[in-house]
Enzyme design. Structure first.
Site, PDB file in Angstrom:
ATOM      1  N   GLY A 227      -4.490 -40.628  43.928  1.00  0.00           N
ATOM      2  CA  GLY A 227      -3.219 -40.496  43.238  1.00  0.00           C
ATOM      3  C   GLY A 227      -2.179 -41.508  43.656  1.00  0.00           C
ATOM      4  N   ARG A 228      -2.348 -42.104  44.832  1.00  0.00           N
ATOM      5  CA  ARG A 228      -1.423 -43.166  45.251  1.00  0.00           C
ATOM      6  C   ARG A 228      -2.144 -44.220  46.090  1.00  0.00           C
ATOM      7  NH1 ARG A 228       1.891 -41.237  50.304  1.00  0.00           N
ATOM      8  NH2 ARG A 228       0.605 -39.569  51.094  1.00  0.00           N
ATOM      9  N   ASP A 403     -11.556 -33.256  50.192  1.00  0.00           N
ATOM     10  CA  ASP A 403     -11.280 -34.586  49.644  1.00  0.00           C
ATOM     11  C   ASP A 403     -10.721 -35.530  50.703  1.00  0.00           C
ATOM     12  OD1 ASP A 403      -9.050 -32.592  49.128  1.00  0.00           O
ATOM     13  OD2 ASP A 403      -7.949 -34.457  48.866  1.00  0.00           O
ATOM     14  N   ASN A 404     -10.478 -35.024  51.901  1.00  0.00           N
ATOM     15  CA  ASN A 404      -9.984 -35.856  52.998  1.00  0.00           C
ATOM     16  C   ASN A 404     -11.056 -36.078  54.067  1.00  0.00           C
ATOM     17  OD1 ASN A 404      -7.454 -36.019  51.823  1.00  0.00           O
ATOM     18  ND2 ASN A 404      -6.651 -34.267  52.946  1.00  0.00           N
ATOM     19  N   ASP A 413      -6.780 -40.609  55.721  1.00  0.00           N
ATOM     20  CA  ASP A 413      -5.610 -39.922  55.163  1.00  0.00           C
ATOM     21  C   ASP A 413      -4.700 -39.340  56.228  1.00  0.00           C
ATOM     22  OD1 ASP A 413      -6.001 -40.546  52.541  1.00  0.00           O
ATOM     23  OD2 ASP A 413      -7.197 -38.788  52.101  1.00  0.00           O
TER      24      ASP A 413
END
Length: 742
Positions: A227-228, A403-404, A413
């Site tokens: 997302g970023r 997801d991390n 992350d």
């Protein structure tokens, strides 16, 4: 070694590039269509949240560091869009003017470089380089020419940041300045690197963001994705062209995976990630790396207060996570405001798995042989070693969502966004980031993320959460593993097409039969690595099955009971001498031992509540066991590589312990102090940032004249500040829980 400006770095062949081996977004099927049809005509496709079609692994997208929500100026009365009522067309043109679609000629010194610089017509803003990692540069992209980047940052310092003599000064050599400007333009997201328009799509290059899904705090969240984060470049390592390093900008604007967020990052979370990536590497813990941090001081970012944007460049061989696999076979399909989850796509799962097995994990598997089970086992081993490093060095991630969790077993992350859920409504409340921490006063129950109310990701549960993530990986791959078990070979193209649900369930159940083996591998690997690291911290070379019971656990219990600082205790133990304890043990303690124990007790955070007599007794008992263990190693000196002379062995051991226990730790109060100094004045603050990065990259050095008996008042200003930065800080910051806005 020849060095190249960033826009002239070599690019690997298509066979080594993810974008030519995985399935692109149908809206960006290739770099040409991406540039001409999306960026130039319908850029809103990449700047609004959407679910990718089920087979797709990634979407081409370029950095777009523009304030969000987008402040689209109304058209003039004479604008064609007013006359035709084409409001949508006007917005597309407004966005397109700010997209990097205008190709520039290559640098004059590199006319044949693979990539070109692309710029936007209306995107001009101040850009300031505030940090570049010498170790990240050295280890990952040693062939990158950064020009006078280090010179303009100034001399690293904690005490003399306002000293004019140490101020940054640009070079007067045009080529050197050109290389630095090229670097900053690209790493700020201001300039995008892509192949020229005439290059065929089979070998073309354009940036991308990955699609992945995941479990957040134990709840299925559906599609998440980068997302970023945008991967802007891949380059071969000079020493081994078969290995590549991927450069990714974090905080450079919206992607199709941004949901309701702005895709940007603020200075605070960027500094935290930049420093910790390199600090973890220095401690020997697997991690992504940091290259640079660039401030965009005129780009506002709305968090709890208005702040300014910042972009971090991070590096890794790959940024693929367990969530990438979950995206192709999640526990349920769903759709909700701001997101959802596509139906399973088993062919996409196969394509991803083959790429990861062959080119990311590089598993030694013969052509056509099954790989699914081996992939899960390898990911389990790698992440078990990583979490063992976390536990041994008191690192707490704070957001171990699936997801991390990297398939390479890299800590990833450090500014991990977490979306708190209200049923399935996400992104309607602020996102928080960067809640990692290093342990201060030892507390096995410590929760570093104050939004983690249940303590799911507390220090003691981190190994369990890695197991949870590995289960999610196995769940996603289970039908493929079951099919391979039946076939006794790798599944082939369209392996699950038209397969009945009953057969898929049979394969899934078969694949899940290895769950116990996966967990056994992870637990055993973690236990072995943890034991290895704690023995290293204690200067021991022989593995002993009783170490956990007789040394490790009792030591941590003493720290926890008497509120002792975790890292300072280990560092202090580097001065211990087994010779202080005679063969008779604690019955006749020496004055040196008594003084040493008194020194250990000064490390408590609550001296007023310390039970001194009980603490002294416990330390006597533990040090006696430790001394006997050391003497036992001396009995095997030749076998273990110790000096046969006990006193010389003690010196060797003390040196080894000091080299394994950091003097400088990236504590929460240190991070807050650095952030304040950079926020106050980036011109001077970046010199402080550079010094703290240098200390974090060399944590075992005796900072602040540690081993000298020089009185405090006789230390230099810099040594005084180094000593302060190696301290515990104010009591109110001990165990500080973080949830700084991203």
């Amino acid at each position: 070694m020849p060095k190249f400006p960033i826009s002239a770095l070599p690019v690997p062949p298509p066979s080594r590039l993810l974008i030519h081996n995985l399935t692109p977004d149908t809206w960006t099927p290739n770099p040409t269509a991406f540039r001409t049809d999306v960026l130039a005509k319908s850029p809103s496709l990449q700047r609004r949240a959407r679910l990718l079609p089920p087979p797709c692994h990634f979407s081409h997208v370029t950095p777009f560091p523009v304030p969000f929500p987008y402040d689209v100026e109304p058209p003039s009365p004479t604008d064609e869009s007013v006359q035709t009522g084409d409001k949508g067309g006007y917005i597309e043109r407004w966005l397109a003017e700010r997209e990097a679609v205008h190709v520039q000629p290559p640098l004059s010194r590199y006319p044949n470089s693979t990539l070109r610089r692309y710029t936007a017509a209306k995107r001009d803003q101040p850009i300031e380089l505030i940090g570049i990692s010498e170790t990240g540069l050295r280890d990952c992209v040693p062939h990158l020419d950064v020009g006078d980047a280090f010179s303009i940052l100034g001399a690293p310092t904690l005490a003399e940041e306002f000293d004019e003599e140490g101020e940054g000064k640009p070079s007067d050599i045009p080529e050197v300045v050109e290389a630095r400007k090229d670097l900053v333009d690209v790493l700020s997201g201001h300039v995008t690197l892509m192949t020229p328009p005439e290059v065929e799509d089979e070998v073309a290059f354009a940036p991308w963001s990955l699609r992945y899904s995941g479990h957040q705090f134990g709840s299925w969240a559906g599609q998440l994705g980068d997302g970023r984060a945008i991967s802007i470049l891949v380059t071969p390592k000079p020493e081994n062209p078969d290995e590549t390093i991927e450069l990714q900008l974090k905080g450079s604007g919206r992607t199709p995976f941004s949901r309701s967020a702005d895709g940007l990052a603020v200075l605070r979370s960027s500094i935290r990630e930049y420093l910790c990536s390199e600090a973890m590497y220095a401690l020997g813990i697997p991690t992504t790396r940091a290259l640079s941090i660039v401030s965009l001081p005129s780009l506002p970012v709305a968090r709890e207060r208005m702040e300014t944007a910042c972009v971090v460049t991070r590096m890794a061989p790959s940024f693929i996570r367990i969530g990438n696999f979950e995206a192709f076979n999640g526990p349920t399909n769903m759709f909700f405001f701001g997101g959802g989850q596509q139906k399973p796509d088993f062919e996409g799962l196969r394509i991803l798995g083959e790429w990861v097995s062959r080119h990311v994990l590089k598993l030694p598997i013969e052509e056509g042989a099954s790989w699914g089970k081996e992939l899960v086992f390898e990911v389990a081993k790698r992440n078990a070693k990583m979490v063992a490093g976390w536990q041994a060095y008191g690192f707490m991630h704070g957001v171990i969502n699936t997801d991390n969790v990297s398939v390479l077993g890299l800590t990833i992350d450090y500014g991990a966004s977490i979306s708190l859920s209200l049923h399935f409504v996400r992104d309607l409340i602020p996102m928080f980031a960067g809640p990692y921490a290093f342990m201060d006063v030892f507390d096995s129950n410590h929760i570093c993320n104050h939004t983690d109310e249940s303590g799911r990701y507390s220090y003691k549960y981190q190994p369990n959460m890695i197991i949870y993530a590995l289960r999610a990986l196995l769940d996603a791959l289970a039908p493929l593993i079951g099919a391979e078990s039946e076939l006794q070979k790798a599944v082939e193209k369209e392996w699950a097409q038209d397969v009945p649900e009953e057969k898929l369930k049979e394969w899934t159940d078969k694949g899940l039969e290895i769950r116990d083996e996966v967990e056994r591998i992870a637990q055993q690997t973690a236990a072995e690595e943890y034991g290895h690291l704690l023995r290293k911290r204690l200067g021991l070379r022989r593995a002993d099955s009783t170490d956990e019971r007789t040394l490790f656990k009792p030591l941590l219990n003493i720290m926890e009971t008497h509120k002792l600082d975790f890292h300072s205790t280990f560092r202090t133990l580097s001065s211990f001498k087994a010779g202080w304890l005679t063969e008779s043990g604690i019955d006749s303690p020496s004055p040196d031992l008594a003084a040493f124990i008194d020194r250990l007790l000064t490390l408590t955070s609550e001296p007023e509540r310390l039970d001194s007599e009980a603490a002294k007794k416990e330390w006597h008992q533990w040090l006696d066991a430790y001394a006997k263990r050391i003497r036992g190693e001396h009995d095997q000196a030749a076998e273990l590589g110790w000096n046969a002379d006990f006193e010389k062995m003690e010196e060797e051991r003390q040196t080894a312990v000091k080299a394994a226990n950091p003097r400088f730790v990236l504590r929460q109060w240190v991070l807050e102090d650095v952030i304040k100094r950079v926020e106050r004045d980036s011109d001077t603050g970046k010199r402080v940032l550079a010094k703290v990065l240098h200390m974090a990259c060399n944590p075992f050095e005796p900072w602040g004249a540690e081993d000298e008996e020089t009185p405090e008042e006789e230390l230099s200003k810099e040594e005084k500040e180094e000593r302060r930065y190696c301290g515990l800080g104010e009591k109110k910051m001990l165990g500080f829980q973080c949830s700084c806005s991203s």
